[in-house]
Design an enzyme around this catalytic site. Structure first.
Site, mmCIF file in Angstrom:
data_model
loop_
_atom_site.group_PDB
_atom_site.id
_atom_site.type_symbol
_atom_site.label_atom_id
_atom_site.label_comp_id
_atom_site.label_asym_id
_atom_site.label_seq_id
_atom_site.Cartn_x
_atom_site.Cartn_y
_atom_site.Cartn_z
ATOM 1 C CD GLU A 210 -3.113 -0.921 0.377
ATOM 2 O OE1 GLU A 210 -3.344 0.221 -0.046
ATOM 3 O OE2 GLU A 210 -3.821 -1.899 0.087
ATOM 4 C CB CYS A 244 -1.497 7.496 1.311
ATOM 5 S SG CYS A 244 -2.978 6.691 1.923
#
Ligand code: NAD
Length: 459
Positions: A210, A244
């Protein structure tokens, strides 16, 4: 503390004992985790506040609340998810009962980031345990207080042969990665993601990565400017811009750039007041190094709003930057802070020229009421996931996969998909014995046309 090889060895032995295969045992662990988390709710908010002045509201919305709803979902559905799933037989298996069995990988390593240090460590642990694995978790060293608390929670709830949280920085992560795991789940930066992938490749260990990237946000001239500005300011400056999937930069239709800028300024002021430094709702940068990195990226930039920096306080104001060059410091790397570059476009080709400069992003946003523009845009570009007319919220639907593509990561999770991520799909055919069609056996003479027909019947 036991050494890392000792912990892993105990977890290997425990996994082989088959105890984690029992759904009742997994549920017992998850319920205990839920009770522990609930009992520490205030401590979690306090730790996040100490680490980077994260407001309690944001800690609930973007960490605690999401963890609790994933836990509730798993506890409610685990029996169903873990059950072998019957699928149709095929021409080659008939007569048979065919199944997919959900099998835990075994010993899982989870390495977490600092930016959502509760959510992004506990959520993968929940899913790995739900799927019947053992876990070693390493939270980030940068959020000292939250990571300590996360470790305490894990180490209180779980016997160490089931799940353990070890604290430490690169040296500990490196030692962990030197071991042989059955699955590695990593959340963090692209460069470290490559280190993790390399270490995993040595043992052919499957990974979920991720990662991050430069996520664009396009705004065309059909939008309600006030609503768009309000949503952009919320999604960009939540968590101090250290998200993010925050919009890394805007690409705005040139004809609405000036009024949009006015709206953005108004919305920033509405949210954080005239002095965002004094606002209890605006977090700090995680550490001095990142504050310096962001301050340096602002050097020479055309700052049209904000720009105040207090290095001691790790404060960077919500900042708007006008048309930075694509090779400037701000545009060369993921920003990961409260700085929003605003680029403009005249033609769709200009949008493409900007976005194609970067690797496939983790998130992608388009604000528009022009349906064909929206459809063309979301089909044209490759990215992890995105939202039309808002930011971030795709993260909050457990029915949607969350993950990157290309340089922004591989694999996905959330909800049932999180359980699937930590499970191997084991194909099982239970062959019936009541008949044994002779067609497949040699000698094959005169059987080919019948075999062709059978393939057709079964589809
Ligand atoms: P990071 O890569 O610096 O650190 C992540 C973890 O890796 C930490 O636990 C750290 O101790 C460890 N680590 C650091 N150097 C290492 C090394 N050389 N070898 C092994 N492990 C090492 O990332 P970060 O600064 O904590 O987080 C920010 C990044 O994470 C951003 O790029 C952001 O986009 C990304 N991110 C992605 C997601 C997502 O869900 N896709 C979520 C949050 C953050």
């Amino acid at each position: 503390m036991n050494s890392i090889p000792d912990i892993l060895s105990a977890q290997r032995t425990f996994f082989k004992s088959q105890k984690t295969k029992a759904i009742a045992y997994r549920l017992q662990l998850l319920k205990a985790l839920k009770a522990e988390i609930i009992s520490r709710e205030q401590a979690i908010y306090d730790a996040l506040k100490k680490d980077f002045r994260k407001p309690e509201f944001e800690s609930y919305l973007s960490e605690f609340g999401l963890v609790l709803s994933e836990l509730n979902l798993v506890i409610k559905n685990l029996k169903k998810w873990a059950k072998p799933k019957r699928v149709k037989a095929s021409i080659l298996t008939y007569p048979s009962k065919d199944y997919i069995y959900k099998e835990p990988y075994g010993n899982v390593l989870i390495i977490g980031p600092w930016n959502y240090p509760f959510l992004l460590t506990i959520e993968p642990v929940i899913m790995a345990i739900a799927a019947g694995n053992t876990v070693v978790l390493k939270p980030s060293e940068l959020t000292e207080n939250t990571s300590k608390l996360v470790s305490e929670i894990i180490n209180t709830v779980f016997p160490k042969e089931v799940a353990t949280s070890v604290q430490g920085a690169v040296d500990v992560a490196t030692e962990l990665l030197a071991q042989k795991w059955d699955y590695i789940f990593f959340t963090g930066s692209v460069p470290v993601g490559k280190i993790v992938a390399k270490a995993a490749a040595k043992h052919l260990t499957p990974v979920t990565l991720e990662l991050g990237g430069k996520s664009p946000c396009i705004i065309d001239d059909t939008v309600d400017l006030k609503l768009a500005a309000r949503r952009i300011v919320w999604g960009k400056f939540l968590n101090g811009g250290q998200t993010c999937i925050a919009a890394d930069y805007l690409i705005v239709k040139d004809t609405i750039k000036a009024p949009l800028l006015d709206m953005l300024k108004k919305e920033i002021t509405r949210a954080y007041g005239n002095d965002p430094k004094a606002s209890v709702d605006f977090p700090r940068i995680i550490n001095k190094r990142n504050t310096e990195r962001l301050a340096k990226a602002l050097e020479g930039a055309d700052i049209i709003f904000g720009g105040d920096i207090d290095m001691e306080d790790r404060y960077i104001a919500p900042t708007l930057v006008n048309e930075p060059a694509l090779d400037s410091a701000l545009m060369s790397d993921e920003i990961f802070g409260p700085i929003l570059p605003i680029l403009s476009y005249d033609t769709e080709e200009a949008i493409e020229n900007i976005i194609r400069n970067f690797e496939k992003p983790l998130a992608f946003y388009v604000f528009s009421n022009n349906t064909s523009f929206v459809e063309n845009t979301i089909k044209k570009f490759e990215f992890g996931g995105g939202v039309v007319n808002d930011l971030l919220i795709h993260f909050g639907n457990h029915r949607l996969p969350f993950g990157g593509v290309g340089a922004s990561g591989m694999g996905a999770y959330h909800g049932k998909l999180g359980f699937d991520t930590f499970s191997h799909d084991k194909a099982i055919v239970k062959r019936g014995n009541w008949t044994d069609p002779p067609v497949r056996y040699a000698p094959y003479k005169d059987k080919l046309s019948l075999m062709k027909k059978m393939f057709k019947w079964f589809g």
